[in-house]
Write an enzyme that holds these catalytic residues in place. Structure first.
Site, PDB file in Angstrom:
ATOM      1  N   ILE A   1      94.474  42.468  24.740  1.00  0.00           N
ATOM      2  CA  ILE A   1      94.768  42.384  24.304  1.00  0.00           C
ATOM      3  C   ILE A   1      95.208  43.602  23.237  1.00  0.00           C
ATOM      4  O   ILE A   1      95.550  43.897  22.523  1.00  0.00           O
ATOM      5  CB  ILE A   1      93.649  42.721  23.021  1.00  0.00           C
ATOM      6  CG1 ILE A   1      92.911  43.241  23.046  1.00  0.00           C
ATOM      7  CG2 ILE A   1      93.048  40.921  23.497  1.00  0.00           C
ATOM      8  CD1 ILE A   1      91.153  43.121  22.366  1.00  0.00           C
ATOM      9  N   GLY A   2      95.353  44.974  24.109  1.00  0.00           N
ATOM     10  CA  GLY A   2      96.094  45.788  23.808  1.00  0.00           C
ATOM     11  C   GLY A   2      96.293  47.344  24.843  1.00  0.00           C
ATOM     12  O   GLY A   2      95.499  47.233  25.837  1.00  0.00           O
TER      13      GLY A   2
ATOM     14  N   GLY B   1      97.475  51.235  25.104  1.00  0.00           N
ATOM     15  CA  GLY B   1      97.742  52.388  24.889  1.00  0.00           C
ATOM     16  C   GLY B   1      98.889  53.551  25.672  1.00  0.00           C
ATOM     17  O   GLY B   1      97.831  53.413  27.492  1.00  0.00           O
ATOM     18  N   GLY B   2      97.982  54.995  24.701  1.00  0.00           N
ATOM     19  CA  GLY B   2      99.184  56.087  26.201  1.00  0.00           C
ATOM     20  C   GLY B   2      97.240  56.325  27.598  1.00  0.00           C
ATOM     21  O   GLY B   2      97.488  56.805  28.726  1.00  0.00           O
TER      22      GLY B   2
ATOM     23  N   GLY C   1      95.038  53.349  28.457  1.00  0.00           N
ATOM     24  CA  GLY C   1      94.925  52.721  28.925  1.00  0.00           C
ATOM     25  C   GLY C   1      95.160  51.128  28.841  1.00  0.00           C
ATOM     26  O   GLY C   1      95.753  50.927  27.659  1.00  0.00           O
TER      27      GLY C   1
ATOM     28  N   LYS D   1      87.861  48.696  26.094  1.00  0.00           N
ATOM     29  CA  LYS D   1      88.616  49.793  26.544  1.00  0.00           C
ATOM     30  C   LYS D   1      88.382  50.248  28.123  1.00  0.00           C
ATOM     31  O   LYS D   1      87.470  51.093  28.320  1.00  0.00           O
ATOM     32  CB  LYS D   1      89.074  51.082  26.049  1.00  0.00           C
ATOM     33  CG  LYS D   1      89.617  51.996  25.729  1.00  0.00           C
ATOM     34  CD  LYS D   1      89.559  53.126  25.268  1.00  0.00           C
ATOM     35  CE  LYS D   1      90.006  52.884  23.709  1.00  0.00           C
ATOM     36  NZ  LYS D   1      89.886  53.939  22.479  1.00  0.00           N
TER      37      LYS D   1
ATOM     38  N   ASP E   1      92.714  61.633  14.066  1.00  0.00           N
ATOM     39  CA  ASP E   1      94.429  60.701  14.804  1.00  0.00           C
ATOM     40  C   ASP E   1      94.008  59.462  14.032  1.00  0.00           C
ATOM     41  O   ASP E   1      93.880  58.414  14.413  1.00  0.00           O
ATOM     42  CB  ASP E   1      94.152  60.062  16.203  1.00  0.00           C
ATOM     43  CG  ASP E   1      95.587  60.206  16.575  1.00  0.00           C
ATOM     44  OD1 ASP E   1      96.591  60.392  15.763  1.00  0.00           O
ATOM     45  OD2 ASP E   1      95.401  59.394  17.475  1.00  0.00           O
TER      46      ASP E   1
END
Length: 1008
Positions: A712-713, A715-716, A718, A734, A836
């Site tokens: 479902i997504g 990123g940097g 994984g 994740k 962040d």
């Protein structure tokens, strides 16, 4: 045959070797434009409908197109045309007569084509505010006629090409707000006609070369702030006699200010704050007759301010010398022109009297003298300042009394004089300050009663009169302060009872009445303070009676302290339902009976109950404070209790046996499963959650061994997968990838360990919940609660984002995020800096409740340890001082929160708006000083009205305060969260339709 005749064939032969360039025609130019239009995706709006090959005869009337006399295209001007795509399909070689190319304020991306160097006649090129990336093409050096080049607010990443110095006709060069790095090339010194140069908000490094200042004699504006520039300011800066605006703040400049700055006779803005400059400020700055704003805060300056400073600068309006090591007295002619509006010198070692001109400067709006060594008598030190709105004189050694004349500063909104040696009574005339929102007089030597007139301060938000010698009863009139959110009257000599009228505080977040001589019972009306969240402290008084059971209605309360009183009776069992409590102290009273069950009591330390001889904990049987529970009962009750106890023990024994049997069977099954898994894996950690357990194999099966269909997504670090477990529980997993070697990369491992360490400690409804984790097969896995709607960025920028995220929902999201960050900063030990905070790291539940997530680069702040680290975070959200100094503080998160808040309200990233905040005070610098606040609100929504409009305006003001360049001028998140929660009723200082951004910035300074 003559010589000329003989060479003619050779001449023709040489001509044939030159490159052939076809003359432009309307057809070829129109075809090139239409080809570019067709390459844009999504297609451009209907405004470009005139761009059609069937309409070539009207090429010069196409939208955004202008032609010269020969009917060749001379201008392509499409600012703000909602263009999406790249410039790759635009053949610049077919436009040899183009003089203007303007595609600013669009969504174009990709590299700037090197073919743009073919526009030999180009004079103006404006690519401002797009998404261009990659290097600045070296071919730009071929544009010898170029006068204006604007590349500001893109994503360019490269050195500044030395060929740019060949554009000798440049008068305007703007490359700010990119990711340009390296040094300023010496070739730029060839731009002798340059009048405006802006390269702020990049990653430029190196020293400022003397040749720049020697040759840039036409320079009017120089903006190099928010970079990594180092070295000294060259003495040649004195050559810039036409310079009006000098912005070099937030760099790493060192050395002293050269005395040659006195030659900058046209200078109006002189901003060198947040550097490493030292030494004394040169006497020559007193010559700057046109100076309006000087900012030197957060450096290492020492010595005194030149005595003549301000004497020859009649327009001086803003002075910022804070956070240095200045000593001595303030200049006597500081406000000789009576134009001074903003005077901030806090955090120094100034002494001596205040100059008379300062006392009589009627235009003064902001005065900050705190954290110095002033020892003067404050009684008559200040005259009437009708425009004064912000005063902070705290942490000095002022003596004397508070003058009744303070009551004539009718526009005052902030008055802070705490931490001094002021004596006498609080003048009742302060009750005339109808706009006052913050009054802090704590840590002084005040005596007498609290005036009843304090109840007339209808706008008061924060009242702190603690740590003085105030006596008498708490005035009943304070109950009229319906907007009060923070009340601290602790450490005085107040007597009498706690007035029932305090129940009228509809917005109170914190109440501290500790360390007084208060008598009587705790009024049950305290339970009506439903907004009370941060603190209820009634300790160290002489309160008697029982603890009101309706304190359980304070469902948001985090800290409760009733210790050191004469309270008696049993602890109400209803208090066990106060799940928000993180700290409770009931010690040193006369309480009796068992401590109720419930998390808040069972997790509380023994010190929370010590000094109550009649208390005991059922879980331990015998009270560590004296008596046992059973010794307080009647004998008959003891017998009944024994009988009941024996029966209960028998039932308990049977229950335990059943539970042990079930657990043994489950353990056997679990052991078998682990043995089975170990056949395929060398090791595996069980992912667990409270009373339920599930294994890695459960997750692997639920995701079909982490198949793409469950992803479902990405990123940097994984990918994230959605897993529906056999128990029907839904989790998000994740997976942090690692090389085939099976070794988890150091950066991933550090990110993993940080996130585990952080999330296993925090418990807040607006912070993502971590169920468990494991590390195996060369990868690491984090298992979170599944948040249904995904990231805020996805919803805000999705097709229906505007409709779903109405103004009320956006207000709720901002408030939730503020409370989450405040919790991390002020309720975790050690404090946690997220580092962040972006829209991608804020997740939304189905009811659009926010959850702050992704602590992979979170930093735990330990007091006494160095907090220097590498730069981390997302560009565009990262605080400027973090990019420059790499020093992590919670103010970095405050800045990011401000950016995110503005993005939520504006419906787009506020980069353009933020870039001009420091220059918003004058129309000469600002692109639009009269920009209305309503014009930056998300245009996809109708304007908010009524109370909602007031809340939105206040949120914008809060965000502007959070994005101030100077870190210590930003509010802390504890205060921001308080303010946002307290704003159930607020006010507009003007109608929404007439509030400008400039006014909002000014107001943000007053209220934070």
């Amino acid at each position: 045959m003559t010589k000329s005749t003989a060479t003619h064939p050779l001449f023709l032969c040489l001509l044939s070797l030159l490159p052939f360039q076809a003359s432009p025609s309307p057809t070829t130019e129109a075809q090139a434009l239409v080809k570019w239009k067709n390459s844009l995706s999504p297609p451009p709006p209907s405004s470009l409908s005139s761009w059609s090959l069937t309409n070539i005869t009207h090429l010069c009337n196409w939208t955004g197109i202008a032609c010269n006399n020969g009917e060749s295209v001379s201008e392509i001007s499409l600012p703000g045309s909602r263009l999406n795509g790249t410039l790759d399909a635009l053949d610049f070689a077919l436009f040899p007569n183009l003089t203007c190319f303007n595609v600013s304020h669009n969504n174009l991306e990709g590299p700037i084509p090197s073919s743009i160097g073919n526009l030999f006649q180009l004079r103006f090129m404006d690519l401002f505010r797009n998404f261009f990336e990659g290097p600045i093409p070296r071919s730009i050096g071929q544009l010898r006629n170029l006068e204006k080049l604007n590349l500001r607010l893109n994503k360019l990443t490269s050195l500044i090409p030395s060929e740019l110095g060949l554009c000798s006709n440049l008068t305007y060069l703007a490359i700010a707000q990119n990711s340009i790095f390296g040094e300023l090339p010496l070739s730029l010194s060839n731009l002798v006609r340059l009048s405006k140069f802006g390269a702020s908000d990049n990653f430029l490094s190196g020293e400022l070369l003397p040749d720049f200042f020697t040759n840039w004699t036409e320079l009017v504006s120089l903006q190099l702030q928010n970079n990594f520039l180092s070295g000294q300011i060259p003495t040649e800066i004195g050559s810039l006699t036409k310079l009006n605006y000098l912005f070099m703040y937030n760099n790493s400049l060192s050395g002293t200010i050269p005395p040659e700055v006195g030659n900058l006779t046209s200078l109006t803005y002189f901003i060198l704050s947040i550097n490493q400059l030292y030494g004394e400020v040169p006497e020559t700055i007193s010559r700057l007759a046109n100076l309006q704003w000087i900012s030197l805060f957060t450096n290492n300056f020492s010595g005194g301010i030149p005595r003549d400073f301000g004497k020859y600068s009649p327009s001086l309006s803003d002075v910022e010398f804070a956070d240095n090591s200045f000593t001595g007295e303030l200049p006597p002619d500081l406000c000789s022109g009576f134009a001074l509006q903003y005077f901030v010198v806090d955090g120094n070692n100034f002494t001596g009297p205040l100059p008379d001109c300062l006392k009589n400067c009627s235009g003064l709006t902001r005065l900050c003298l705190d954290s110095n060594q002033f020892t003067i008598d404050i009684t008559n030190a200040f005259g009437v300042h009708p425009n004064l709105v912000y005063v902070s004189l705290s942490n000095n050694q002022f003596v004397g009394t508070l003058s009744a004349r303070w009551g004539d500063s009718i526009n005052l909104t902030y008055l802070q004089i705490d931490g001094n040696k002021i004596s006498g009574r609080i003048p009742p005339e302060l009750g005339k300050l109808s706009q006052l929102r913050v009054l802090a007089l704590s840590n002084n030597e005040l005596t007498g009663r609290i005036p009843d007139e304090m109840g007339d301060l209808g706008e008061l938000f924060r009242l702190n009169l603690s740590n003085s010698h105030l006596a008498g009863d708490i005035p009943l009139s304070l109950g009229k302060l319906s907007k009060l959110s923070y009340l601290d009257l602790s450490a005085n000599m107040l007597s009498g009872g706690i007035p029932d009228e305090l129940a009228n505080f509809e917005n109170l977040l914190s109440l501290n009445l500790s360390n007084n001589n208060l008598l009587g019972n705790i009024p049950s009306e305290v339970g009506k303070l439903s907004t009370l969240q941060l603190l209820l402290d009634l300790s160290h008084n002489s309160l008697a009676g029982s603890i009101p059971s309706n304190l359980a209605k304070l469902t948001k309360l985090e800290n409760l302290n009733l210790s050191h009183n004469n309270l008696s009776g049993m602890i109400p069992a209803s208090l066990s339902n106060m799940e928000s409590i993180s700290s409770i102290d009931l010690s040193y009273n006369k309480l009796t009976g068992p401590v109720p069950s419930g998390r808040i009591f069972q997790q509380a330390p023994e010190s929370a109950f010590i000094g109550n001889l009649g208390l005991c904990r059922n879980m331990t049987g015998l009270s560590p404070w004296g008596t046992s529970c059973k010794s307080t009962h009647h004998r008959k009750e003891v017998l009944v209790g024994v009988s009941v106890g024996v029966s209960c023990l028998l039932l308990l024994a049977i229950l335990i046996a059943v539970i042990l049997l079930v657990l043994w069977r489950r353990k056997r099954l679990l052991d078998e499963e682990i043995k089975h898994l170990k056949k395929h894996e060398k090791s595996e950690q069980i992912i667990w959650e409270m009373l339920r357990k599930f294994t890695f194999s459960d997750i692997a099966k639920a995701t079909n061994d982490f198949s793409e269909e469950y992803c479902i997504g990405k990123g940097g670090f994984g990918s994230i997968y959605k897993a529906v477990l056999p128990s029907s529980q839904i989790v998000a997993v994740k997976k942090l990838n690692a090389p085939e070697s099976g070794n988890v990369p150091t950066v991933n491992r550090q990110s993993f360990e940080n996130e585990i360490h952080v999330l296993t400690q925090v418990r807040h409804r607006n912070v993502i919940k971590l169920h468990g984790f494991c590390s195996m097969r060369g990868c690491i896995y984090l298992v979170y609660e599944f948040v249904e709607r995904g990231s805020l960025a996805k919803v805000l920028y999705g097709g229906t984002g505007a409709a779903e995220l109405d103004w009320g929902t956006r207000v709720k999201i901002v408030q939730g995020v503020a409370h989450a960050i405040a919790y991390l900063h002020h309720n975790c030990s050690p404090p946690i800096v997220h580092r962040d905070i972006t829209l991608n790291n804020i997740l939304l539940e189905s009811d659009l409740e926010p959850r702050l997530s992704d602590f992979g680069i979170a930093r735990l702040l330990n007091s006494g340890l160095s907090n220097w680290t590498t730069v981390a975070g997302s560009y565009g959200y990262m605080a400027p001082e973090l990019a420059t100094t790499m020093r992590v503080t919670n103010k970095c998160d405050v800045y990011s929160f401000g950016v995110v808040t503005l993005e939520i309200i504006m419906g787009k990233h506020p980069g353009d708006l933020l870039s001009s905040l420091s220059m918003m005070k004058t129309s000469t610098i600002s692109e639009d000083p009269n920009l209305l606040l309503k014009d930056v609100l998300d245009p996809r929504l109708p304007l908010p009205t009524g109370q909602l409009a007031k809340k939105v305006v206040f949120i914008v003001m809060a965000a502007l305060a959070c994005t101030r360049t100077r870190p210590d001028s930003r509010p802390d998140m504890h205060f921001v969260a308080q303010e946002l929660s307290a704003r159930t009723q607020t006010y507009l200082f003007e109608p929404l339709g007439s509030i400008t951004i400039s006014k909002a910035i000014e107001s943000s300074g007053l209220k934070f």
